[in-house]
Design a protein around this motif. Structure first.
Motif, mmCIF file in Angstrom:
data_model
loop_
_atom_site.group_PDB
_atom_site.id
_atom_site.type_symbol
_atom_site.label_atom_id
_atom_site.label_comp_id
_atom_site.label_asym_id
_atom_site.label_seq_id
_atom_site.Cartn_x
_atom_site.Cartn_y
_atom_site.Cartn_z
ATOM 1 N N HIS A 85 -16.312 17.465 -0.461
ATOM 2 C CA HIS A 85 -14.943 17.499 -0.947
ATOM 3 C C HIS A 85 -14.874 18.197 -2.298
ATOM 4 C CE1 HIS A 85 -13.783 15.185 2.388
ATOM 5 N NE2 HIS A 85 -14.109 13.996 1.929
ATOM 6 N N PRO A 86 -14.006 19.193 -2.450
ATOM 7 C CA PRO A 86 -13.934 19.944 -3.719
ATOM 8 C C PRO A 86 -13.613 19.072 -4.919
ATOM 9 C CG PRO A 86 -12.738 21.095 -1.975
ATOM 10 C CD PRO A 86 -13.099 19.753 -1.434
ATOM 11 N N PHE A 87 -12.853 17.986 -4.735
ATOM 12 C CA PHE A 87 -12.483 17.177 -5.894
ATOM 13 C C PHE A 87 -13.684 16.456 -6.485
ATOM 14 C CE2 PHE A 87 -10.758 15.569 -1.883
ATOM 15 C CZ PHE A 87 -11.457 14.385 -1.677
ATOM 16 N N PHE A 88 -14.613 15.990 -5.654
ATOM 17 C CA PHE A 88 -15.836 15.399 -6.192
ATOM 18 C C PHE A 88 -16.717 16.483 -6.824
ATOM 19 C CE2 PHE A 88 -15.381 11.857 -2.853
ATOM 20 C CZ PHE A 88 -14.704 11.041 -3.744
ATOM 21 N N SER A 89 -16.719 17.671 -6.224
ATOM 22 C CA SER A 89 -17.490 18.778 -6.788
ATOM 23 C C SER A 89 -16.988 19.139 -8.183
ATOM 24 C CB SER A 89 -17.413 20.004 -5.873
ATOM 25 O OG SER A 89 -17.932 19.721 -4.596
ATOM 26 N N ASP A 90 -15.655 19.110 -8.369
ATOM 27 C CA ASP A 90 -15.094 19.383 -9.695
ATOM 28 C C ASP A 90 -15.574 18.358 -10.713
ATOM 29 O OD1 ASP A 90 -13.739 21.602 -8.829
ATOM 30 O OD2 ASP A 90 -11.783 20.616 -8.680
ATOM 31 N N THR A 91 -15.614 17.097 -10.314
ATOM 32 C CA THR A 91 -16.075 16.052 -11.227
ATOM 33 C C THR A 91 -17.536 16.261 -11.603
ATOM 34 O OG1 THR A 91 -14.479 14.455 -10.353
ATOM 35 C CG2 THR A 91 -16.407 13.561 -11.497
ATOM 36 N N ILE A 92 -18.355 16.613 -10.629
ATOM 37 C CA ILE A 92 -19.766 16.876 -10.907
ATOM 38 C C ILE A 92 -19.911 18.085 -11.823
ATOM 39 C CG2 ILE A 92 -21.923 17.659 -9.850
ATOM 40 C CD1 ILE A 92 -21.351 14.657 -9.607
ATOM 41 N N SER A 93 -19.080 19.106 -11.617
ATOM 42 C CA SER A 93 -19.119 20.278 -12.488
ATOM 43 C C SER A 93 -18.791 19.900 -13.923
ATOM 44 C CB SER A 93 -18.134 21.336 -11.977
ATOM 45 O OG SER A 93 -18.112 22.460 -12.828
ATOM 46 N N GLY A 94 -17.756 19.093 -14.115
ATOM 47 C CA GLY A 94 -17.394 18.653 -15.462
ATOM 48 C C GLY A 94 -18.490 17.834 -16.114
ATOM 49 N N ILE A 136 -19.630 7.063 -8.347
ATOM 50 C CA ILE A 136 -18.357 7.005 -7.623
ATOM 51 C C ILE A 136 -18.644 6.176 -6.394
ATOM 52 C CG2 ILE A 136 -16.488 8.307 -6.542
ATOM 53 C CD1 ILE A 136 -17.260 10.715 -8.199
ATOM 54 N N ARG A 137 -18.422 4.888 -6.489
ATOM 55 C CA ARG A 137 -18.901 3.998 -5.440
ATOM 56 C C ARG A 137 -17.922 3.901 -4.278
ATOM 57 N NH1 ARG A 137 -17.312 -1.873 -6.934
ATOM 58 N NH2 ARG A 137 -16.461 -1.744 -9.035
ATOM 59 N N THR A 138 -18.475 3.529 -3.131
ATOM 60 C CA THR A 138 -17.675 3.392 -1.921
ATOM 61 C C THR A 138 -17.350 1.938 -1.635
ATOM 62 O OG1 THR A 138 -19.665 3.312 -0.558
ATOM 63 C CG2 THR A 138 -18.692 5.460 -0.943
ATOM 64 N N SER A 139 -18.064 1.018 -2.286
ATOM 65 C CA SER A 139 -17.842 -0.401 -2.075
ATOM 66 C C SER A 139 -18.428 -1.145 -3.267
ATOM 67 C CB SER A 139 -18.507 -0.866 -0.767
ATOM 68 O OG SER A 139 -19.910 -0.664 -0.849
ATOM 69 N N ALA A 140 -18.376 -2.459 -3.213
ATOM 70 C CA ALA A 140 -18.926 -3.252 -4.321
ATOM 71 C C ALA A 140 -19.694 -4.462 -3.791
ATOM 72 C CB ALA A 140 -17.808 -3.712 -5.256
ATOM 73 N N PRO A 141 -20.768 -4.214 -3.001
ATOM 74 C CA PRO A 141 -21.561 -5.346 -2.526
ATOM 75 C C PRO A 141 -22.225 -6.068 -3.693
ATOM 76 C CG PRO A 141 -22.709 -3.281 -2.114
ATOM 77 C CD PRO A 141 -21.336 -2.921 -2.593
ATOM 78 N N ARG A 301 -1.499 15.310 -8.301
ATOM 79 C CA ARG A 301 -2.586 16.013 -8.988
ATOM 80 C C ARG A 301 -3.413 15.013 -9.788
ATOM 81 N NH1 ARG A 301 -0.441 20.421 -12.774
ATOM 82 N NH2 ARG A 301 -0.312 21.619 -10.813
ATOM 83 N N VAL A 302 -4.721 15.052 -9.577
ATOM 84 C CA VAL A 302 -5.617 14.162 -10.312
ATOM 85 C C VAL A 302 -6.583 15.000 -11.161
ATOM 86 C CG1 VAL A 302 -5.434 12.375 -8.561
ATOM 87 C CG2 VAL A 302 -7.285 14.012 -8.430
ATOM 88 N N PRO A 303 -6.991 14.480 -12.324
ATOM 89 C CA PRO A 303 -7.816 15.264 -13.257
ATOM 90 C C PRO A 303 -9.299 15.226 -12.908
ATOM 91 C CG PRO A 303 -7.271 13.155 -14.233
ATOM 92 C CD PRO A 303 -6.579 13.177 -12.896
ATOM 93 N N SER A 304 -9.662 15.834 -11.782
ATOM 94 C CA SER A 304 -11.042 15.756 -11.281
ATOM 95 C C SER A 304 -12.057 16.276 -12.287
ATOM 96 C CB SER A 304 -11.177 16.540 -9.977
ATOM 97 O OG SER A 304 -10.209 16.164 -9.049
ATOM 98 N N LEU A 305 -11.813 17.459 -12.831
ATOM 99 C CA LEU A 305 -12.757 18.073 -13.767
ATOM 100 C C LEU A 305 -12.846 17.264 -15.052
ATOM 101 C CD1 LEU A 305 -14.563 20.630 -14.197
ATOM 102 C CD2 LEU A 305 -12.602 21.665 -15.345
ATOM 103 N N GLU A 306 -11.696 16.822 -15.565
ATOM 104 C CA GLU A 306 -11.677 16.066 -16.821
ATOM 105 C C GLU A 306 -12.403 14.738 -16.683
ATOM 106 O OE1 GLU A 306 -9.164 17.572 -15.434
ATOM 107 O OE2 GLU A 306 -8.603 19.103 -16.912
#
Length: 341
Positions: A85-94, A136-141, A301-306
């Motif tokens: 997903h590009p939005f997670f990729s943006d976060t990793i880039s930031g 960036i978790r998917t759950s909270a076991p 719009r969410v601030p993925s990179l920021e």
């Protein structure tokens, strides 16, 4: 094909050592060490000789030795659901940008939305003695919550600001984003609202907020079709068909991603359903495709990179002994209106 009677000789050369560099540069081993770690203590002539020798030999410094001495690896781990997903990729880039500016490197793992894999990756990073972790978790076991609390390194959870944070957290409220969509549709006079997405924690929070917002606006119950895996553009025909079967008078639709919304738009055009006249359509994140379609897709719009940049800054501050005054940062979101509504 005829086999050779003798094995081919390897073209690889032995890995050069610091002693090899010292001999090549005609200096002592300590001078090489200082040139690499404290260059201000070395004369310009010796420094130039050492760097020339390093270049000729292809020497790479053993960082593990320095890590053991300083008790720092200068590596930060990141566990994300997927790199697709590009939005997670943006976060990793930031995050990577923020770390690189301070001499840190990034170790990345993807859980593929599997809680067990998420836990294995977390344990592997802690075992490799990373200096910090962005999750960036998917759950909270319970096992993961316990690991975060007891791992001994700073952990920053990204992409959410729910109240169940364990250490530091940065992102935005998915519930409030969903509620904002319901209020927006109500303001446009839409009443029969549907939701398409997946059952992951963030998508489910948006659906919860959408339902809360609909109730506050005195709208009928939200109809939702959810996949048990991440949804994408190719899932749109199936999901839309099921939703229309359940809610034939649907007049507004919120999708869990812009890619899914684009797929819905294409399927509506194939079916002769007019957007926005018959169905108002909204996506999520504000990917480039949302502005490229016709009509353009209204979205959140969410601030993925920021998120990534600030997560890196928070981790670096913590490692520098500066605990953030507020361990929970809400960057908010923006509703971007386009032709689909």
């Amino acid at each position: 094909m005829k086999k050779s009677d003798t094995a081919p000789e390897s073209t690889l050369l032995p890995r050069p050592t610091m002693e090899d560099v010292a001999r090549e540069a005609r200096v002592g081993r300590m001078t090489v060490s200082r040139a690499l770690n404290q260059p201000e203590l070395v004369s310009p002539e010796s420094l130039a000789a050492v760097h020339a020798a390093i270049e000729r030999l292809g020497y790479v410094q053993n960082l593990n030795a320095g890590s053991l001495a300083s008790n720092k690896s200068r590596i930060v781990g990141a566990v994300i659901p997927t790199i697709e997903h590009p939005f997670f990729s943006d976060t990793i880039s930031g995050l990577s940008q923020a770390l690189a500016l301070n001499g840190y490197q990034l170790l990345l793992g993807q859980s593929n939305y599997d809680p067990a894999e998420e836990l294995r990756l977390f344990d592997a990073f802690v075992g490799r003695r990373v200096d910090g972790i962005m999750l960036i978790r998917t759950s909270a076991p319970a096992a993961l919550v316990n690991r975060i609390r007891r791992c001994g390194v700073p952990v920053i959870e990204a992409w959410d600001t729910s109240n169940d944070q364990i250490d530091m957290r940065i992102g935005f409220s998915h519930r409030e984003a969903g509620a904002a969509v319901a209020r927006y549709f109500a303001g446009k006079g839409r009443r029969q609202i549907g939701y398409l997405g997946s059952v992951d924690v963030r998508s489910s929070q948006r659906l919860q907020g959408l339902r809360e917002g609909a109730k506050q606006s005195a709208l009928p119950k939200i109809e939702a079709v959810m996949l048990d895996r991440p949804s994408g553009i190719n899932d749109a025909p199936q999901l839309l068909a099921e939703l229309l079967e359940r809610r034939p008078n649907l007049d507004a639709l919120f999708c869990s991603s812009d890619m899914l919304a684009a797929g819905v738009l294409f399927e509506c055009q194939r079916r002769g359903i007019r957007v926005p006249q018959d169905i108002a359509l909204m996506g999520f994140v504000d990917l480039p495709i949302a502005a490229a379609t016709h009509p353009g897709i209204t979205t959140i719009r969410v601030p993925s990179l920021e998120i990534g940049k600030l997560a890196g800054a928070m981790l670096l501050d913590f490692l520098d002994g500066k605990r953030p005054a507020d361990p929970r940062i809400d960057l908010g979101f923006t509703l971007v209106e386009r032709g689909s509504t």
